[in-house]
Design an enzyme around this catalytic site. Structure first.
Site, PDB file in Angstrom:
ATOM      1  N   ASP A  28     -23.803   7.923  -9.966  1.00  0.00           N
ATOM      2  CA  ASP A  28     -23.565   8.862  -8.890  1.00  0.00           C
ATOM      3  C   ASP A  28     -24.898   9.533  -8.555  1.00  0.00           C
ATOM      4  OD1 ASP A  28     -21.930  10.660  -7.216  1.00  0.00           O
ATOM      5  OD2 ASP A  28     -22.459  12.166  -8.709  1.00  0.00           O
ATOM      6  N   ASP A  80     -25.330  13.045  -6.459  1.00  0.00           N
ATOM      7  CA  ASP A  80     -25.303  14.509  -6.486  1.00  0.00           C
ATOM      8  C   ASP A  80     -24.682  15.034  -7.778  1.00  0.00           C
ATOM      9  OD1 ASP A  80     -26.290  14.835  -3.745  1.00  0.00           O
ATOM     10  OD2 ASP A  80     -24.387  13.913  -3.192  1.00  0.00           O
TER      11      ASP A  80
END
Length: 185
Positions: A2, A4
């Site tokens: 991922d 953020d």
């Protein structure tokens, strides 16, 4: 991985490359994994496109900035995959449920098909249970980075149960190294 909250500071709906900064320990963790032959791919939900906060074209600047930060740290990013959709968006072209929005595994499957990756030998690292679920649905091993314990309080079961939990990216990298040989992340 991922993006953020996992690799970079989480600034909601950010498409400003100037606000992108790597989190502490990310560069070191990625370098350790990279030295063992791991390749790195970002898979990220970008609902800001569907919600009209920024244009899809703005994500090129986000990817370029992330590529630059990682390159400057001695790390190569092999791919950047994003989902611009959201079923509750405001931009008609992007309002829909889809297979690429995490917790669905579409972005991981797309990266695997494009790059010849065996998802069973891969890891998904993220900071929320949607990341874990996407990784588990794709057949990856998973690491939840949950330094504050917020996600653990939501209940970990089924596809939302990570293989491992870490407090930081550096710890996640160490867990991966400890628990596998060479592979993809």
């Amino acid at each position: 991985m991922d993006k953020d909250g996992t690799l970079i500071r989480d600034v909601p709906y950010n498409a400003d490359p100037g606000k992108i900064e790597l989190l502490a320990g990310v560069a070191d963790g990625l370098r350790k994994l990279g030295s063992l032959g791991y390749s790195f791919f970002v898979v990220t939900n970008q609902a800001g496109v569907a919600k009209g906060y920024f244009k899809e074209e703005a994500l090129a600047g986000v990817e370029n900035r992330l590529q630059q930060l990682l390159h400057d740290s001695g790390v190569t990013l092999s791919g950047f995959y994003y989902c611009p959709h959201h079923p509750e968006g405001t931009v008609q072209a992007y309002i829909r449920p889809c297979h690429c929005r995490k917790p669905q595994p579409g972005l991981l499957v797309e990266a695997a098909e494009a790059c010849g990756i065996n998802l069973g030998d891969s890891w998904m690292v993220g900071d929320i249970l949607d990341d874990v679920e996407a990784g588990n649905r794709a057949g990856c091993k998973t690491v939840l980075i949950d330094g504050l314990g917020h996600e653990r309080r939501k209940g970990l079961s089924g596809y939302r149960s990570p293989s491992y939990i870490a407090d930081s990216f550096s710890e996640a990298a160490d867990l991966i190294i400890k628990n596998t040989g060479y592979g993809k992340i």
